[in-house]
Design a protein around this motif. Structure first.
Motif, PDB file in Angstrom:
ATOM      1  N   PHE A 136       0.875  -1.171   0.000  1.00 30.20           N
ATOM      2  CA  PHE A 136       0.000   0.000   0.000  1.00 30.20           C
ATOM      3  C   PHE A 136       0.918   1.229   0.000  1.00 30.20           C
ATOM      4  N   ASP A 137       1.222   1.724  -1.212  1.00 30.51           N
ATOM      5  CA  ASP A 137       2.132   2.850  -1.355  1.00 30.51           C
ATOM      6  C   ASP A 137       1.349   4.141  -1.566  1.00 30.51           C
ATOM      7  N   THR A 138       2.035   5.223  -1.895  1.00 28.94           N
ATOM      8  CA  THR A 138       1.356   6.502  -2.066  1.00 28.94           C
ATOM      9  C   THR A 138       0.501   6.544  -3.324  1.00 28.94           C
ATOM     10  N   TYR A 139       0.800   5.688  -4.313  1.00 27.94           N
ATOM     11  CA  TYR A 139      -0.075   5.615  -5.486  1.00 27.94           C
ATOM     12  C   TYR A 139      -1.438   5.029  -5.087  1.00 27.94           C
ATOM     13  N   VAL A 140      -1.404   3.999  -4.262  1.00 28.61           N
ATOM     14  CA  VAL A 140      -2.650   3.407  -3.785  1.00 28.61           C
ATOM     15  C   VAL A 140      -3.376   4.395  -2.874  1.00 28.61           C
ATOM     16  N   ASP A 141      -2.628   5.115  -2.055  1.00 26.62           N
ATOM     17  CA  ASP A 141      -3.230   6.127  -1.184  1.00 26.62           C
ATOM     18  C   ASP A 141      -4.009   7.149  -2.012  1.00 26.62           C
ATOM     19  N   ALA A 142      -3.395   7.645  -3.093  1.00 26.78           N
ATOM     20  CA  ALA A 142      -4.077   8.611  -3.954  1.00 26.78           C
ATOM     21  C   ALA A 142      -5.301   7.991  -4.619  1.00 26.78           C
ATOM     22  N   ALA A 143      -5.177   6.721  -5.037  1.00 31.55           N
ATOM     23  CA  ALA A 143      -6.300   6.046  -5.687  1.00 31.55           C
ATOM     24  C   ALA A 143      -7.461   5.836  -4.713  1.00 31.55           C
ATOM     25  N   VAL A 144      -7.153   5.477  -3.475  1.00 29.58           N
ATOM     26  CA  VAL A 144      -8.198   5.305  -2.465  1.00 29.58           C
ATOM     27  C   VAL A 144      -8.892   6.637  -2.204  1.00 29.58           C
ATOM     28  N   LYS A 145      -8.133   7.718  -2.118  1.00 33.46           N
ATOM     29  CA  LYS A 145      -8.730   9.034  -1.896  1.00 33.46           C
ATOM     30  C   LYS A 145      -9.654   9.408  -3.049  1.00 33.46           C
ATOM     31  N   ARG A 146      -9.250   9.083  -4.261  1.00 36.39           N
ATOM     32  CA  ARG A 146     -10.101   9.367  -5.423  1.00 36.39           C
ATOM     33  C   ARG A 146     -11.390   8.547  -5.338  1.00 36.39           C
ATOM     34  N   PHE A 147     -11.248   7.259  -5.011  1.00 40.01           N
ATOM     35  CA  PHE A 147     -12.421   6.398  -4.855  1.00 40.01           C
ATOM     36  C   PHE A 147     -13.341   6.955  -3.783  1.00 40.01           C
ATOM     37  N   GLN A 148     -12.776   7.332  -2.646  1.00 41.51           N
ATOM     38  CA  GLN A 148     -13.591   7.856  -1.550  1.00 41.51           C
ATOM     39  C   GLN A 148     -14.333   9.120  -1.972  1.00 41.51           C
ATOM     40  N   ALA A 149     -13.643  10.020  -2.668  1.00 42.81           N
ATOM     41  CA  ALA A 149     -14.286  11.261  -3.113  1.00 42.81           C
ATOM     42  C   ALA A 149     -15.449  10.969  -4.048  1.00 42.81           C
TER      43      ALA A 149
END
Length: 427
Positions: A136-149
């Motif tokens: 779970f790297d920063t690319y996944v972190d950004a993708a999760v934030k996009r999904f959440q939004a």
């Protein structure tokens, strides 16, 4: 795929098909004629080895908000394209279930993270180019934030209970959500006024729209499941500064009587007066609170900082007797699930909306409105040009850039349980 979705898919015009191919990049697909299976693409790639420190790059979540209103013909076309894209995803087997064993965040490793990466790639939130990994790297972190939004979840990058629930809704459910809401959007966008206010109940969000663009967005609090906010098609006609609040009969029975049984000083503390049918004011001690006697009286709260309507109320004709208003409990706007009212809609940042609504009303400049908020004087202002108002129920929509939004079917109006799979987390 059920007959309804099949019919909708077949009815999409050549224009929509071309647009769908163009927007497929945002969904991680290439169009119907040249479809690339995202899962297979991922599995064919060489697994990327990540250092123990994980990726150190600063990656931000792509913006998913635009100034295009949800009540727009452009949104109808975008939802048609999304239906094509999600139809392909369903036809290819959907997306994997992410094991909801524990919260996932930056630094986590394991099979659950691998499944999460695959899930986010298929929905277009994570680029295929980032490769396969159990990190779970920063690319996944950004993708999760996009999904959440996209799903109305606070974008903190942490996969907790709410995000697990949303991420494990089957693709077939999401496809049928899009189809259901396409019908709703087609109806409400047949004739869109130049200037209007739209409340999307499942999203608990308000848009003030002018000339095809969102002039303002406001967070809202809408009706509870057992006291839902109704569908409204009306016009805003009046603004009440420092209003009285007349307690609805349902609240007297369900809330006020039980409170008074435990807290006899509640009415006095919150400046709520009791009147009989002749208009005579009663003392709270005169009422038998361990019976239904109180339902025969009118309860009215004086204007104050503690008034349940806050400092201002927005009026419009409604057979359900609902309205929009301020609130003294501003902290509720920070809640993740904002379904807490008895049917009316509370508005965050309501002063800005009032200024926008009264723009064409003489004697209602920004300075005058600010003074009216400060002086605590009762004042009713008629809106010179009544503003069209729509309370809608939209749980899925898409933008022309390919971003697809979903919200929980909070009142159970979508009928999605027919398409949910037993091995996934339900809506």
């Amino acid at each position: 795929m059920n007959d309804r979705v099949t019919k909708i898919t077949k009815s999409v015009t050549r224009r929509s098909l071309i647009a769908a191919a163009g927007g497929a990049v945002a969904m991680g697909v290439l169009g119907r004629g040249a479809f690339a299976d995202p899962i297979q693409d991922v599995l064919k790639q060489r697994a990327t080895e990540w250092s123990d420190g994980f990726d150190a790059a600063v990656v931000s979540a792509p913006e998913v908000r635009t100034n295009v209103p949800i009540m727009s013909p452009d949104i109808v076309a975008a939802v048609e394209n999304a239906i094509l894209q999600y139809s392909d995803i369903v036809a290819r087997g959907g997306w994997p279930v992410v094991p909801a064993e524990q919260g996932l965040r930056v630094g986590a490793r394991g099979p659950a993270v691998t499944a999460l990466r695959q899930r986010l790639i298929i929905s277009g939130d994570l680029s295929v180019a980032n490769g396969v990994s159990d990190a779970f790297d920063t690319y996944v972190d950004a993708a999760v934030k996009r999904f959440q939004a996209r799903h109305g979840i606070p974008a903190d990058g942490i996969v907790g209970n709410t995000t697990f629930a949303a991420i494990n809704v089957p693709a077939a459910v999401r496809l049928n959500q899009l189809a259901t809401n396409l019908t709703r959007l087609q109806m409400i966008t047949k004739k869109v006024p130049d200037r209007f206010v739209m409340v999307n109940i499942p999203a608990a969000q308000i848009e003030a729209v002018e000339n095809g663009y969102v002039a303002q967005r406001h967070t809202a609090i809408v009706g509870k499941v057992d006291r839902p906010s109704p569908i409204v098609n009306s016009k805003i006609t009046q603004i009440n500064f420092h209003p009285y609040w007349t307690v609805p009969a349902s609240i007297i029975r369900k809330d006020l009587i039980p409170i008074m049984q435990k807290k006899p000083n509640y009415l006095t503390d919150y400046r709520i007066r009791i009147y009989d049918r002749s208009g005579n004011e009663l003392n709270p001690a005169q009422v038998d609170w361990f019976s239904d006697e109180a339902t025969n009286y009118m309860f009215r709260q004086d204007p104050s900082d503690e008034n349940s309507l806050g400092l201002v109320k927005i009026n419009f004709p409604s057979p359900d007797g609902v309205y929009m208003h301020d609130t003294p409990h501003k902290g509720l706007f920070n809640e993740e699930a904002r379904f807490d009212s008895s049917g009316c809609v509370r508005v965050q940042g309501i002063r800005e909306l009032i200024v926008w609504l009264l723009r064409d009303t003489p004697g209602q400049s920004r300075e005058q409105i600010d003074e009216q908020f400060r002086n605590y004087q009762r004042l009713d202002v008629q809106v010179t040009n009544p503003v069209p108002l729509f309370w809608t129920y939209l749980t899925a929509w898409a933008m022309s850039d390919g971003v697809v939004h979903f919200r929980n079917d909070i009142y159970g109006l979508d009928g999605l349980e027919l398409y949910a799979q037993t091995n996934t987390t339900p809506l």
